[in-house]
Design a protein around this motif. Sequence first.
Motif, PDB file in Angstrom:
ATOM      1  N   UNK A  55      -4.580  11.045   6.306  1.00  0.00           N
ATOM      2  CA  UNK A  55      -3.284  10.598   5.778  1.00  0.00           C
ATOM      3  C   UNK A  55      -2.467  11.776   5.245  1.00  0.00           C
TER       4      UNK A  55
ATOM      5  N   UNK B 189       0.841  -1.193   0.000  1.00  0.00           N
ATOM      6  CA  UNK B 189       0.000   0.000   0.000  1.00  0.00           C
ATOM      7  C   UNK B 189       0.878   1.247   0.000  1.00  0.00           C
ATOM      8  N   UNK B 190       0.231   2.410   0.025  1.00  0.00           N
ATOM      9  CA  UNK B 190       0.990   3.655  -0.084  1.00  0.00           C
ATOM     10  C   UNK B 190       1.955   3.860   1.083  1.00  0.00           C
TER      11      UNK B 190
ATOM     12  N   UNK C 148      -3.895   4.245  -0.395  1.00  0.00           N
ATOM     13  CA  UNK C 148      -3.748   4.706   0.989  1.00  0.00           C
ATOM     14  C   UNK C 148      -4.423   3.665   1.871  1.00  0.00           C
ATOM     15  N   UNK C 149      -3.682   3.091   2.813  1.00  0.00           N
ATOM     16  CA  UNK C 149      -4.202   1.927   3.531  1.00  0.00           C
ATOM     17  C   UNK C 149      -5.253   2.295   4.575  1.00  0.00           C
TER      18      UNK C 149
ATOM     19  N   UNK D 148      -1.354   2.922  11.620  1.00  0.00           N
ATOM     20  CA  UNK D 148       0.032   2.889  11.137  1.00  0.00           C
ATOM     21  C   UNK D 148       0.951   2.061  12.048  1.00  0.00           C
ATOM     22  N   UNK D 149       2.108   1.685  11.490  1.00  0.00           N
ATOM     23  CA  UNK D 149       3.131   0.962  12.258  1.00  0.00           C
ATOM     24  C   UNK D 149       3.561   1.797  13.464  1.00  0.00           C
TER      25      UNK D 149
ATOM     26  N   UNK E  61      -5.687   1.240   7.862  1.00  0.00           N
ATOM     27  CA  UNK E  61      -5.226   0.552   9.071  1.00  0.00           C
ATOM     28  C   UNK E  61      -4.488   1.528   9.987  1.00  0.00           C
TER      29      UNK E  61
END
Lengths: 110, 424
Positions: free
Chosen positions: B117, A85-86, B168-169, B173-174, B171
């Motif tokens: 985002x 993904x982005x 653009x996911x 973020x990490x 979820x």
Amino acid sequence: MQYLIAVIDSDTGATGSATDDEMAAVGAFNDGLRERGQWVFAGGLADPTTATVVDDRDGACVVSDGPFVETKEYVAGIWVVEAADLDVALKLAADGSRACHRRVEVRPFL
Amino acid sequence: MSTSAEAALVRAHRDEWGLCVATLNRRYGDLDVAEEAVAEAFARAVERWPVDGVPDRPGAWLTTTAHRVALDRLRREGRRDEKHRAAAVLGGDAAGPAEPLGVVDDPRLRLLFTCCHPALAMPSRVALTLRMVGGLTVPEIARGLLVGESATARRITRAKDKIRAAGIPYRVPDADDLPARVSGVLAVLFLVFNEGYLATGADTDPVRRDLTAEAVRLTRLLRELLRGLRMDDGEATGLLALMLLTEARTATRVDDDGVLVPLPEQDRTRWDPVLLGEGQALVRERLAAVAASGVGPGRYQLLAAVNAVHTSARSVEETDWAQVLALYDRLLALDPSPVVALNRAVAVAEVSGPAAALELVEALAGDLGGYHALHATRAHLLDRLGRTDDARAAYEAAIEVAGNTAETAYLTRRRDTLDAGSGG
């Protein structure tokens, strides 16, 4: 998904060709892409003044010298990467930007 | 419409909209499909609930209805299978347990991160968050943000297109990215709140309660979600406290004639004690946490602390200005922007006198020449120093650039009082 990471160069900055250090960093970055299965393609481009524009839309092939649009900033090289993904693509772009010491633009393939 | 159905619809809209959009987006991996289906489900609820009665579980009714609408649309467009695959790729149900989401995985948190985002422009993030998470309509958002309706609709459509096309996911973020991304979300929520609190339109209501309430609600939600995930919520808590302490003063901020009432002249007995209590408790919680962890407070925590000092004083004279100044010193070290420097100068005026403050304010004129608060602060200081003519000119400069109706009215009155006081 696949993303294009285009390296932006500028003829106003004194960037020019990549230095040895930059080449080494880019090489290491590319190795990482291959190891992680994210590598699709990459390459540097010659100066925009070496470009030739071809227009055969009407069947009468017109060939002209120079880039299709003159700009101060131009694409100096590209990566094509595989990323989920982005967010993943943006991380790779950040690593790439650091490696080649230039700004990069990320665009998804359709 | 029966009042019980109406009340249930209002409540469902507030509690279920964002959750519904998030759930549908998770299933179909397409915000556009999700938004349209949820809007249609609410439209059907408006028709059905007054007739059939309010369902036992309104949220489940809305989600089920929205799923049906979405499947109809996808079937009609012949892309049902494609959407299921896309959802799996983009972190939907089939994406596997790769994401360490901890104890709470509220789909609204994912939705908030998607809408905020960093690859989206700030105005798009604000509009998209209000639409998808907050459930405001396009006309409501356009009015709130003072942008045309078609421009707002285009902005939201373009943002949805980019989310889809650029991947653009959807979820959380990490861990590496999380602090920066949370601060991005907080920036959006702060902007929404400020837009509501100090609406900039020449003819709009001075305070847009729908926007401030929505910002408070979403910040509260983000804070709860972060706490549930055992993630650092210091700045989210700070922002929530800042909003509550600001919101508590709303009733006294504009008088019956629509004129802005500045802090020193506000009737402190009319401040909302419940909001003040909660805001101040949050500030105390953060003070204790900061003392225990040794990690300095961020921008929102410092601003909340400034507001806690103001709201705990019985009058402007009893305000602990030295404490306010110390907080602004820390804020300026963190965020050396001219606006922070201007606010600090107001505290300097109370601690060291108007002459010292005026010097600081005039040094900022180059950066903040178009900002009404610079001219208003300067005018006030000049007035205190007895320089009436200079003060009048500064009030006029402030009136010229002020956008808010209540503010313009206040500045005009100050200028006119000046004229009366000088016998001119």
